[in-house]
Scaffold this motif. Structure first.
Motif, mmCIF file in Angstrom:
data_model
loop_
_atom_site.group_PDB
_atom_site.id
_atom_site.type_symbol
_atom_site.label_atom_id
_atom_site.label_comp_id
_atom_site.label_asym_id
_atom_site.label_seq_id
_atom_site.Cartn_x
_atom_site.Cartn_y
_atom_site.Cartn_z
ATOM 1 N N THR A 57 0.835 -1.196 0.000
ATOM 2 C CA THR A 57 0.000 0.000 0.000
ATOM 3 C C THR A 57 0.869 1.244 0.000
ATOM 4 O O THR A 57 2.095 1.165 -0.027
ATOM 5 C CB THR A 57 -0.971 -0.012 1.206
ATOM 6 N N GLY A 58 0.240 2.400 0.038
ATOM 7 C CA GLY A 58 0.952 3.662 0.086
ATOM 8 C C GLY A 58 0.268 4.725 -0.743
ATOM 9 O O GLY A 58 -0.733 4.472 -1.414
ATOM 10 N N HIS A 59 0.836 5.935 -0.670
ATOM 11 C CA HIS A 59 0.290 7.087 -1.387
ATOM 12 C C HIS A 59 1.242 7.609 -2.460
ATOM 13 O O HIS A 59 0.854 8.474 -3.240
ATOM 14 C CB HIS A 59 0.035 8.253 -0.415
ATOM 15 N N GLY A 60 2.485 7.153 -2.451
ATOM 16 C CA GLY A 60 3.488 7.835 -3.279
ATOM 17 C C GLY A 60 4.351 6.949 -4.138
ATOM 18 O O GLY A 60 3.935 5.883 -4.578
ATOM 19 N N ASN A 61 5.578 7.401 -4.338
ATOM 20 C CA ASN A 61 6.488 6.813 -5.314
ATOM 21 C C ASN A 61 6.940 5.398 -4.959
ATOM 22 O O ASN A 61 7.148 5.071 -3.792
ATOM 23 C CB ASN A 61 7.713 7.711 -5.459
ATOM 24 N N LYS A 129 -16.992 -0.325 -2.286
ATOM 25 C CA LYS A 129 -16.408 0.998 -2.041
ATOM 26 C C LYS A 129 -16.218 1.148 -0.534
ATOM 27 O O LYS A 129 -17.152 0.967 0.238
ATOM 28 C CB LYS A 129 -17.347 2.086 -2.569
ATOM 29 N N ILE A 130 -15.002 1.460 -0.112
ATOM 30 C CA ILE A 130 -14.719 1.575 1.317
ATOM 31 C C ILE A 130 -14.462 3.025 1.723
ATOM 32 O O ILE A 130 -15.053 3.529 2.666
ATOM 33 C CB ILE A 130 -13.505 0.694 1.705
ATOM 34 N N HIS A 131 -13.603 3.713 0.999
ATOM 35 C CA HIS A 131 -13.193 5.057 1.393
ATOM 36 C C HIS A 131 -13.336 5.982 0.193
ATOM 37 O O HIS A 131 -12.885 5.643 -0.892
ATOM 38 C CB HIS A 131 -11.732 5.001 1.866
ATOM 39 N N GLU A 132 -13.956 7.127 0.383
ATOM 40 C CA GLU A 132 -14.230 8.045 -0.729
ATOM 41 C C GLU A 132 -13.093 9.042 -0.930
ATOM 42 O O GLU A 132 -12.583 9.601 0.032
ATOM 43 C CB GLU A 132 -15.537 8.804 -0.447
ATOM 44 N N HIS A 133 -12.708 9.237 -2.189
ATOM 45 C CA HIS A 133 -11.722 10.260 -2.527
ATOM 46 C C HIS A 133 -12.244 11.180 -3.625
ATOM 47 O O HIS A 133 -12.417 12.364 -3.424
ATOM 48 C CB HIS A 133 -10.400 9.638 -2.984
ATOM 49 N N ASP A 134 -12.513 10.624 -4.788
ATOM 50 C CA ASP A 134 -12.853 11.432 -5.967
ATOM 51 C C ASP A 134 -14.216 11.105 -6.569
ATOM 52 O O ASP A 134 -14.446 11.380 -7.745
ATOM 53 C CB ASP A 134 -11.780 11.243 -7.046
ATOM 54 N N LEU A 159 -9.258 -0.569 0.471
ATOM 55 C CA LEU A 159 -9.590 -1.705 1.344
ATOM 56 C C LEU A 159 -8.828 -1.648 2.664
ATOM 57 O O LEU A 159 -9.391 -1.898 3.721
ATOM 58 C CB LEU A 159 -9.245 -3.030 0.639
ATOM 59 N N GLY A 160 -7.534 -1.337 2.590
ATOM 60 C CA GLY A 160 -6.701 -1.311 3.791
ATOM 61 C C GLY A 160 -7.205 -0.336 4.844
ATOM 62 O O GLY A 160 -7.102 -0.601 6.044
ATOM 63 N N ASN A 161 -7.761 0.803 4.404
ATOM 64 C CA ASN A 161 -8.341 1.738 5.368
ATOM 65 C C ASN A 161 -9.485 1.070 6.122
ATOM 66 O O ASN A 161 -9.669 1.290 7.315
ATOM 67 C CB ASN A 161 -8.858 2.995 4.663
ATOM 68 N N GLY A 162 -10.239 0.248 5.424
ATOM 69 C CA GLY A 162 -11.353 -0.452 6.053
ATOM 70 C C GLY A 162 -10.917 -1.535 7.024
ATOM 71 O O GLY A 162 -11.682 -1.921 7.909
ATOM 72 N N TRP A 163 -9.690 -2.025 6.855
ATOM 73 C CA TRP A 163 -9.180 -3.055 7.778
ATOM 74 C C TRP A 163 -8.630 -2.448 9.058
ATOM 75 O O TRP A 163 -8.436 -3.157 10.048
ATOM 76 C CB TRP A 163 -8.064 -3.867 7.124
ATOM 77 N N GLU A 164 -8.359 -1.154 9.042
ATOM 78 C CA GLU A 164 -7.739 -0.514 10.205
ATOM 79 C C GLU A 164 -8.674 -0.576 11.418
ATOM 80 O O GLU A 164 -9.865 -0.853 11.295
ATOM 81 C CB GLU A 164 -7.395 0.937 9.876
ATOM 82 N N ASP A 165 -8.105 -0.281 12.590
ATOM 83 C CA ASP A 165 -8.903 -0.253 13.818
ATOM 84 C C ASP A 165 -10.129 0.623 13.616
ATOM 85 O O ASP A 165 -10.035 1.706 13.023
ATOM 86 C CB ASP A 165 -8.083 0.305 14.983
ATOM 87 N N PHE A 166 -11.265 0.143 14.113
ATOM 88 C CA PHE A 166 -12.496 0.911 13.983
ATOM 89 C C PHE A 166 -12.322 2.261 14.679
ATOM 90 O O PHE A 166 -11.802 2.343 15.784
ATOM 91 C CB PHE A 166 -13.680 0.157 14.592
ATOM 92 N N GLY A 167 -12.727 3.339 13.991
ATOM 93 C CA GLY A 167 -12.575 4.681 14.542
ATOM 94 C C GLY A 167 -11.384 5.422 13.981
ATOM 95 O O GLY A 167 -11.249 6.630 14.193
ATOM 96 N N THR A 168 -10.506 4.711 13.263
ATOM 97 C CA THR A 168 -9.350 5.376 12.651
ATOM 98 C C THR A 168 -9.825 6.463 11.685
ATOM 99 O O THR A 168 -9.258 7.542 11.616
ATOM 100 C CB THR A 168 -8.458 4.357 11.914
ATOM 101 N N TYR A 169 -10.858 6.146 10.924
ATOM 102 C CA TYR A 169 -11.473 7.109 10.004
ATOM 103 C C TYR A 169 -12.902 7.323 10.477
ATOM 104 O O TYR A 169 -13.746 6.437 10.314
ATOM 105 C CB TYR A 169 -11.428 6.586 8.561
ATOM 106 N N THR A 178 -16.624 -4.132 8.129
ATOM 107 C CA THR A 178 -16.900 -5.570 7.975
ATOM 108 C C THR A 178 -16.842 -5.972 6.501
ATOM 109 O O THR A 178 -16.287 -7.017 6.153
ATOM 110 C CB THR A 178 -18.269 -5.919 8.586
ATOM 111 N N LYS A 179 -17.407 -5.129 5.642
ATOM 112 C CA LYS A 179 -17.371 -5.387 4.202
ATOM 113 C C LYS A 179 -15.926 -5.473 3.709
ATOM 114 O O LYS A 179 -15.562 -6.351 2.930
ATOM 115 C CB LYS A 179 -18.093 -4.239 3.483
ATOM 116 N N ALA A 180 -15.094 -4.543 4.182
ATOM 117 C CA ALA A 180 -13.683 -4.522 3.778
ATOM 118 C C ALA A 180 -12.960 -5.779 4.241
ATOM 119 O O ALA A 180 -12.187 -6.387 3.485
ATOM 120 C CB ALA A 180 -12.993 -3.279 4.348
ATOM 121 N N LEU A 181 -13.203 -6.192 5.478
ATOM 122 C CA LEU A 181 -12.552 -7.395 6.011
ATOM 123 C C LEU A 181 -13.010 -8.644 5.265
ATOM 124 O O LEU A 181 -12.205 -9.535 4.973
ATOM 125 C CB LEU A 181 -12.832 -7.523 7.509
ATOM 126 N N LYS A 182 -14.283 -8.709 4.928
ATOM 127 C CA LYS A 182 -14.793 -9.866 4.168
ATOM 128 C C LYS A 182 -14.159 -9.928 2.781
ATOM 129 O O LYS A 182 -13.783 -10.999 2.306
ATOM 130 C CB LYS A 182 -16.322 -9.792 4.052
#
Length: 194
Positions: A57-61, A129-134, A159-169, A178-182
């Motif tokens: 995962t990641g955001h960059g180069n 769809k787990i996390h909205e950007h664009d 997906l990885g954002n959805g796997w993080e500890d609940f409340g992170t986002y 739960t959808k992301a983990l499944k």
């Protein structure tokens, strides 16, 4: 299960709680026996061959050198599985790097009826769809080598954002998590059984 450490300056270490949570979910729901903590492997390391499922995962180069390209190709053609999860901003970097690993292959979008979406958990509409950007739809792309998905790339999904500890986002619900983990468990099941 391992997270891929790569060069180039991108934040390969993002989503710190994601893999341990996916591991716990798979151990509970798929009856796998993964070690509770994630491992970290480098693309050029022989250690990569100890893991049937590698997460990136990641955001960059991202930069793979020649030895890493050769090693990754050997790992993936020999039965390994790489899940690349664009954490927003990875796309323009990872596509050319994976083209070096598989010059003969193109990423293809998997249809909603693909076996990957129909493992233990059913996703009749494909990648959730787990996390909205664009405000774009989520897409699941694959590199398919000799009939097997060797690399699955999630785009506009996070997906990885959805796997993080609940409340992170704060905007993510328990239902979304739960959808992301499944979906993650489906990837693991596919990787272990194909």
């Amino acid at each position: 299960m391992a997270k891929l450490k790569y060069s180039g300056g991108g934040d390969w270490y993002a989503d710190r709680t994601a893999l341990p949570n996916l591991i716990a979910f798979c151990n509970a729901n798929l009856k796998t026996n993964f070690y509770a903590e994630e491992s970290i492997v480098e693309a050029g390391s022989k250690e990569i061959f100890n893991y049937p499922f590698i997460y990136m995962t990641g955001h960059g180069n991202v930069v793979f050198n020649d030895q890493e390209i050769k090693n990754l190709r050997q790992y993936l053609t020999g039965g390994g599985f790489l899940h690349i999860d664009d954490n927003y901003g990875l796309d323009k970097f990872i596509r050319p790097q994976m083209k070096k690993v598989f010059p003969e292959l193109e990423f293809v979008e998997l249809p909603a009826n693909h076996v990957l979406y129909n493992q233990k958990f059913k996703f009749p509409n494909g990648l959730p769809k787990i996390h909205e950007h664009d405000n774009k739809r989520p897409q699941g792309f694959a590199l398919i080598y000799k009939g097997r998905v060797v690399c699955y790339y999630t785009f506009e999904c996070d997906l990885g954002n959805g796997w993080e500890d609940f409340g992170t986002y704060p905007e993510d619900t328990q239902e979304t998590r739960t959808k992301a983990l499944k979906m993650g468990a489906n990837l693991v099941q596919y990787a272990l059984t194909q």
